[in-house]
Write a protein that holds these residues in place. Structure first.
Motif, PDB file in Angstrom:
ATOM      1  N   GLU A 108       0.826  -1.203   0.000  1.00 34.85           N
ATOM      2  CA  GLU A 108       0.000   0.000   0.000  1.00 34.85           C
ATOM      3  C   GLU A 108       0.864   1.257   0.000  1.00 34.85           C
ATOM      4  OE1 GLU A 108      -3.867   1.104   2.650  1.00 34.85           O
ATOM      5  OE2 GLU A 108      -1.982   0.995   3.771  1.00 34.85           O
ATOM      6  N   ILE A 109       0.463   2.246  -0.778  1.00 34.95           N
ATOM      7  CA  ILE A 109       1.096   3.568  -0.712  1.00 34.95           C
ATOM      8  C   ILE A 109       0.718   4.185   0.628  1.00 34.95           C
ATOM      9  CG2 ILE A 109       1.311   5.823  -1.808  1.00 34.95           C
ATOM     10  CD1 ILE A 109       2.250   3.609  -3.623  1.00 34.95           C
ATOM     11  N   PHE A 110       1.710   4.539   1.444  1.00 30.40           N
ATOM     12  CA  PHE A 110       1.385   5.041   2.784  1.00 30.40           C
ATOM     13  C   PHE A 110       2.563   5.817   3.368  1.00 30.40           C
ATOM     14  CE2 PHE A 110      -0.510   4.812   7.061  1.00 30.40           C
ATOM     15  CZ  PHE A 110      -1.851   4.956   6.737  1.00 30.40           C
ATOM     16  N   TYR A 111       2.301   6.586   4.410  1.00 30.81           N
ATOM     17  CA  TYR A 111       3.291   7.373   5.146  1.00 30.81           C
ATOM     18  C   TYR A 111       3.927   8.470   4.293  1.00 30.81           C
ATOM     19  CZ  TYR A 111       3.115   3.691   8.728  1.00 30.81           C
ATOM     20  OH  TYR A 111       2.703   2.801   9.685  1.00 30.81           O
ATOM     21  N   ASN A 112       3.260   8.910   3.234  1.00 28.56           N
ATOM     22  CA  ASN A 112       3.813   9.962   2.387  1.00 28.56           C
ATOM     23  C   ASN A 112       3.259  11.330   2.777  1.00 28.56           C
ATOM     24  OD1 ASN A 112       5.330   8.484   0.032  1.00 28.56           O
ATOM     25  ND2 ASN A 112       3.422   7.346   0.367  1.00 28.56           N
ATOM     26  N   SER A 113       4.106  12.333   2.703  1.00 27.26           N
ATOM     27  CA  SER A 113       3.655  13.705   2.926  1.00 27.26           C
ATOM     28  C   SER A 113       2.916  14.208   1.693  1.00 27.26           C
ATOM     29  CB  SER A 113       4.852  14.615   3.212  1.00 27.26           C
ATOM     30  OG  SER A 113       5.681  14.712   2.062  1.00 27.26           O
ATOM     31  N   ASP A 114       2.201  15.302   1.844  1.00 27.11           N
ATOM     32  CA  ASP A 114       1.508  15.904   0.708  1.00 27.11           C
ATOM     33  C   ASP A 114       2.492  16.290  -0.390  1.00 27.11           C
ATOM     34  OD1 ASP A 114      -0.896  15.599   2.003  1.00 27.11           O
ATOM     35  OD2 ASP A 114      -0.941  17.648   2.796  1.00 27.11           O
ATOM     36  N   ASP A 115       3.681  16.763   0.005  1.00 28.27           N
ATOM     37  CA  ASP A 115       4.686  17.162  -0.993  1.00 28.27           C
ATOM     38  C   ASP A 115       5.149  15.958  -1.811  1.00 28.27           C
ATOM     39  OD1 ASP A 115       4.570  19.807  -0.312  1.00 28.27           O
ATOM     40  OD2 ASP A 115       6.291  19.737   1.044  1.00 28.27           O
ATOM     41  N   ASN A 116       5.320  14.800  -1.144  1.00 25.08           N
ATOM     42  CA  ASN A 116       5.755  13.600  -1.859  1.00 25.08           C
ATOM     43  C   ASN A 116       4.749  13.162  -2.915  1.00 25.08           C
ATOM     44  OD1 ASN A 116       8.133  13.374  -0.471  1.00 25.08           O
ATOM     45  ND2 ASN A 116       7.664  11.431   0.510  1.00 25.08           N
ATOM     46  N   LEU A 117       3.485  13.325  -2.623  1.00 26.94           N
ATOM     47  CA  LEU A 117       2.433  12.851  -3.525  1.00 26.94           C
ATOM     48  C   LEU A 117       1.966  13.914  -4.508  1.00 26.94           C
ATOM     49  CD1 LEU A 117       0.227  10.779  -1.044  1.00 26.94           C
ATOM     50  CD2 LEU A 117       2.035   9.971  -2.567  1.00 26.94           C
ATOM     51  N   ARG A 140      -2.506   8.637  -3.804  1.00 31.32           N
ATOM     52  CA  ARG A 140      -2.965   9.005  -2.467  1.00 31.32           C
ATOM     53  C   ARG A 140      -2.484   7.952  -1.475  1.00 31.32           C
ATOM     54  NH1 ARG A 140      -9.440  10.009  -3.489  1.00 31.32           N
ATOM     55  NH2 ARG A 140      -9.269  11.584  -5.161  1.00 31.32           N
ATOM     56  N   ASN A 141      -2.250   8.362  -0.246  1.00 37.57           N
ATOM     57  CA  ASN A 141      -1.998   7.381   0.805  1.00 37.57           C
ATOM     58  C   ASN A 141      -3.212   6.475   0.934  1.00 37.57           C
ATOM     59  OD1 ASN A 141       0.612   8.138   1.724  1.00 37.57           O
ATOM     60  ND2 ASN A 141      -0.269   9.876   2.817  1.00 37.57           N
ATOM     61  N   GLY A 142      -2.972   5.182   0.967  1.00 42.64           N
ATOM     62  CA  GLY A 142      -4.058   4.216   1.022  1.00 42.64           C
ATOM     63  C   GLY A 142      -4.300   3.505  -0.292  1.00 42.64           C
ATOM     64  N   ASP A 143      -3.702   3.998  -1.391  1.00 42.61           N
ATOM     65  CA  ASP A 143      -3.817   3.301  -2.671  1.00 42.61           C
ATOM     66  C   ASP A 143      -3.108   1.949  -2.575  1.00 42.61           C
ATOM     67  OD1 ASP A 143      -5.183   5.408  -3.812  1.00 42.61           O
ATOM     68  OD2 ASP A 143      -3.429   6.260  -4.818  1.00 42.61           O
ATOM     69  N   ILE A 144      -3.780   0.891  -3.030  1.00 44.12           N
ATOM     70  CA  ILE A 144      -3.180  -0.448  -3.037  1.00 44.12           C
ATOM     71  C   ILE A 144      -2.431  -0.634  -4.350  1.00 44.12           C
ATOM     72  CG2 ILE A 144      -3.657  -2.927  -3.045  1.00 44.12           C
ATOM     73  CD1 ILE A 144      -6.097  -2.315  -1.304  1.00 44.12           C
ATOM     74  N   LEU A 145      -1.178  -1.034  -4.263  1.00 44.42           N
ATOM     75  CA  LEU A 145      -0.326  -1.214  -5.440  1.00 44.42           C
ATOM     76  C   LEU A 145      -0.512  -2.631  -5.982  1.00 44.42           C
ATOM     77  CD1 LEU A 145       1.808   0.078  -7.243  1.00 44.42           C
ATOM     78  CD2 LEU A 145       3.539  -0.621  -5.586  1.00 44.42           C
TER      79      LEU A 145
END
Length: 398
Positions: free
Chosen positions: A335-344, A350-355
């Motif tokens: 899962e895409i997670f623990y990313n700051s707004d700047d990273n994304l 989005r945080n929570g997207d399943i890869l």
């Protein structure tokens, strides 16, 4: 720092820091006639991190092998089922004093993060371990998230020293034996420094100076103290800022530190080319699995304090990050997670997207380290991610 670097750079004393596997007991290994036959304790597959099967009270669990951990750790929920907290009078005085200030990579491990529990016998392959003095019970959730599989504990240096560890990176096999392998079986061997409650210490060369690095098999990457970063900045062309905010984690939690590409290091007169290092807030120095993965084979032989290896070159380049995306293992998915707004920002993620797939290939969670490498190093414009967001599947091009 400049005066220190004319000698061997000192490594801050470290008591404790932390960053699918199946296994079997093999039959005897064949040796030349007249030589002693060694029966393996365990012969098991690994992906990137050294994760091994451990048997406690006839049930199997997965533990990560962590030379950076002074003591063996068990997940606190599992500890509640298998053992009990130790009474103060059961803790040896030397341990009580040392454990009053447990240090993790990111800071001091406060009492609320762990409990000292009474060890119970357990098996690594065919070898029963029943003489640990103390176990630490702590939450291993972050280890599971980082490693792509459910981790029930950490094999610390107190247990690691009881066996010989041979790793074949090409075959992805980890072999454990009671008998020490012969130095004749390896192209090169070198001694390492060792001491109570410490991980093995190897000496690398930077310019004309020797630099001591602990070996931390529980860490995917390498790290150095801020004093070394400041010194390296003065050496032309040897240090490049790769990412001002790099996400790391240990038993305490997640934290952010700068990430650099360091050039000019050598090990046993072999140039490393580039090595990524994060700036450690506790002035700790260690090489992680990114360093050990460069060897074709390697072994740690505690009885001789010897590191043996086969390799033609450990030189690596092309490590500059193309992007910074944090991922975790959860719910049997990456899962895409623990990313700051700047990273994304401008990624469409989005945080929570399943890869689900990368460039059309689905990777199992146990290959999460490989996924991190692909996300980090694939050139811009060459990366297509298939993601699941709630009920919708979509593709993201980066």
């Amino acid at each position: 720092m400049e005066q220190t670097c004319r000698k061997r750079l000192s490594v801050i004393a470290l008591l404790f820091f932390i960053s699918g596997v199946g296994g079997c007991v093999s039959h005897q290994i064949s040796h030349k006639e007249g030589e002693i036959q060694s029966v393996p304790v365990l012969d098991t597959h690994f992906e990137t991190s050294l994760i091994i099967p451990v048997t406690i009270k006839s049930k199997n669990y997965k533990f990560i092998v962590d030379t950076g951990a002074s003591l063996t750790v068990i997940d606190k929920k599992l500890a509640e089922k298998l053992t009990r907290p130790m009474r103060p009078d059961e803790i040896p005085p030397d341990y009580r004093e040392a454990l009053s200030g447990i240090t993790a990579v990111n800071g001091v491990l406060e009492q609320q993060h762990y409990t000292l529990v009474k060890p119970v016998p357990f098996f690594i392959g065919s070898e029963e371990i029943r003489d640990n003095d103390v176990w630490i019970a702590a939450d291993t959730t972050l280890f599971s998230q980082a490693l792509g599989t459910e981790i029930s504990g950490v094999i610390g240096i107190d247990t690691i020293r009881k066996l010989n560890w041979q790793v074949d990176n090409n075959k992805k096999r980890l072999l454990l034996t009671k008998d020490a392998p012969s130095a004749r079986d390896w192209k090169r061997c070198t001694g390492y420094d060792d001491s109570y409650n410490r991980s093995p210490l190897l000496w690398l060369t930077y310019g004309n100076d020797d630099v001591g690095f602990r070996v931390d098999t529980g860490a995917s990457g390498s790290y150095v103290g801020k004093e070394f970063i400041e010194f390296a900045k003065k050496q032309k062309g040897t240090l490049v800022l790769d990412n001002p905010v790099s996400r790391n984690g240990d038993i305490i939690g997640n934290y952010n530190t700068p990430l650099y590409i360091l050039r000019g290091l050598k090990f046993s007169n072999m140039p490393l080319g580039e090595l990524k290092v994060s700036e450690n807030p506790n002035q700790l120095y260690a090489v992680g699995m990114d360093f050990l993965s460069r060897f074709t084979r390697y072994a740690f032989i505690p009885s001789r304090m010897m590191f043996c290896y086969d390799v033609s070159s450990i030189e690596r380049y092309g490590l500059t990050s193309q992007r910074s995306l944090s991922i975790r293992y959860t719910g049997q998915h990456i899962e895409i997670f623990y990313n700051s707004d700047d990273n994304l920002k401008n990624t469409g993620l989005r945080n929570g997207d399943i890869l689900l797939k990368i460039n059309g290939t689905a990777y199992p969670p146990t290959q999460i380290d490989k996924v991190r490498e692909i996300l980090e190093l694939t050139p811009k414009g060459k990366l297509t991610l298939t993601i699941q967001r709630e009920t919708q599947r979509q593709e993201v091009h980066l």
